[in-house]
Design a protein around this motif. Structure first.
Motif, mmCIF file in Angstrom:
data_model
loop_
_atom_site.group_PDB
_atom_site.id
_atom_site.type_symbol
_atom_site.label_atom_id
_atom_site.label_comp_id
_atom_site.label_asym_id
_atom_site.label_seq_id
_atom_site.Cartn_x
_atom_site.Cartn_y
_atom_site.Cartn_z
ATOM 1 N N ALA A 1 0.841 -1.199 0.000
ATOM 2 C CA ALA A 1 0.000 0.000 0.000
ATOM 3 C C ALA A 1 0.881 1.256 0.000
ATOM 4 O O ALA A 1 1.842 1.332 0.768
ATOM 5 C CB ALA A 1 -0.908 0.010 1.216
ATOM 6 N N PRO A 2 0.570 2.213 -0.862
ATOM 7 C CA PRO A 2 1.343 3.465 -0.876
ATOM 8 C C PRO A 2 1.166 4.228 0.438
ATOM 9 O O PRO A 2 0.145 4.065 1.123
ATOM 10 C CB PRO A 2 0.727 4.265 -2.025
ATOM 11 C CG PRO A 2 -0.014 3.275 -2.846
ATOM 12 C CD PRO A 2 -0.447 2.192 -1.907
ATOM 13 N N THR A 3 2.149 5.025 0.768
ATOM 14 C CA THR A 3 2.044 5.925 1.918
ATOM 15 C C THR A 3 2.308 7.345 1.430
ATOM 16 O O THR A 3 2.991 7.540 0.421
ATOM 17 C CB THR A 3 3.053 5.569 3.030
ATOM 18 O OG1 THR A 3 4.381 5.677 2.498
ATOM 19 C CG2 THR A 3 2.815 4.166 3.552
ATOM 20 N N ALA A 4 1.752 8.309 2.138
ATOM 21 C CA ALA A 4 1.960 9.711 1.767
ATOM 22 C C ALA A 4 2.010 10.571 3.021
ATOM 23 O O ALA A 4 1.278 10.324 3.983
ATOM 24 C CB ALA A 4 0.847 10.190 0.848
ATOM 25 N N LEU A 5 2.875 11.565 2.989
ATOM 26 C CA LEU A 5 2.976 12.568 4.040
ATOM 27 C C LEU A 5 2.968 13.938 3.383
ATOM 28 O O LEU A 5 3.298 14.078 2.204
ATOM 29 C CB LEU A 5 4.261 12.381 4.860
ATOM 30 C CG LEU A 5 4.335 11.085 5.664
ATOM 31 C CD1 LEU A 5 5.726 10.930 6.268
ATOM 32 C CD2 LEU A 5 3.274 11.061 6.755
ATOM 33 N N HIS A 6 2.623 14.942 4.170
ATOM 34 C CA HIS A 6 2.519 16.309 3.656
ATOM 35 C C HIS A 6 3.465 17.217 4.430
ATOM 36 O O HIS A 6 3.577 17.106 5.656
ATOM 37 C CB HIS A 6 1.076 16.798 3.772
ATOM 38 C CG HIS A 6 0.137 15.887 3.058
ATOM 39 N ND1 HIS A 6 -0.472 14.833 3.671
ATOM 40 C CD2 HIS A 6 -0.226 15.833 1.758
ATOM 41 C CE1 HIS A 6 -1.205 14.179 2.792
ATOM 42 N NE2 HIS A 6 -1.070 14.769 1.618
ATOM 43 N N PHE A 7 4.114 18.119 3.705
ATOM 44 C CA PHE A 7 5.137 18.981 4.283
ATOM 45 C C PHE A 7 4.867 20.431 3.924
ATOM 46 O O PHE A 7 4.346 20.727 2.847
ATOM 47 C CB PHE A 7 6.522 18.589 3.735
ATOM 48 C CG PHE A 7 6.914 17.182 4.088
ATOM 49 C CD1 PHE A 7 7.683 16.925 5.203
ATOM 50 C CD2 PHE A 7 6.490 16.111 3.308
ATOM 51 C CE1 PHE A 7 8.036 15.624 5.536
ATOM 52 C CE2 PHE A 7 6.827 14.812 3.619
ATOM 53 C CZ PHE A 7 7.608 14.564 4.738
ATOM 54 N N GLU A 8 5.263 21.310 4.841
ATOM 55 C CA GLU A 8 5.205 22.739 4.557
ATOM 56 C C GLU A 8 6.613 23.286 4.558
ATOM 57 O O GLU A 8 7.473 22.821 5.312
ATOM 58 C CB GLU A 8 4.315 23.476 5.551
ATOM 59 C CG GLU A 8 4.759 23.356 7.004
ATOM 60 C CD GLU A 8 3.762 23.976 7.950
ATOM 61 O OE1 GLU A 8 2.820 24.638 7.514
ATOM 62 O OE2 GLU A 8 3.942 23.771 9.163
#
Length: 102
Positions: free
Chosen positions: A86-93
């Motif tokens: 399963a793909p994983t994703a994170l978000h960054f600023e």
């Protein structure tokens, strides 16, 4: 602006087919509200590893504008057959840039 970094691990030996499917799927991503740009990268040390970098105006644009839309369902249907996990994703600023050094 935020940066989403998604990690894809595909079934070994499917690079060309995955990249061809992504060439189609990327139009669905790019047509989403709040989308700014994207880049797909393949790992040098592990050819089955990919990173998708996507710039969005806001996290909400990614979560509601893309992930919650029919475009995501189509996108996932094109790419899902190639995922070994399963793909994983994170978000960054952004905190700083090279412009801050000058």
């Amino acid at each position: 602006m935020i940066l989403e970094i998604a990690h894809f691990q595909i079934v070994p030996g499917n690079n060309k087919a995955f990249e061809a499917a992504f060439a189609t799927a990327q139009a669905l991503l790019a047509s989403s509200p709040g989308y700014l740009d994207h880049e797909l990268q393949r790992c040098i040390e592990d050819a089955s590893g990919y990173r998708l970098l996507v710039h969005w105006n806001t996290v909400e644009d990614r979560v509601h504008g893309f992930r919650g839309s029919p475009r995501f369902t189509q996108w996932r249907a094109l790419l899902q057959p190639f995922f070994a996990a399963a793909p994983t994703a994170l978000h960054f600023e952004r905190v700083t840039t090279n412009a801050d050094v000058r």
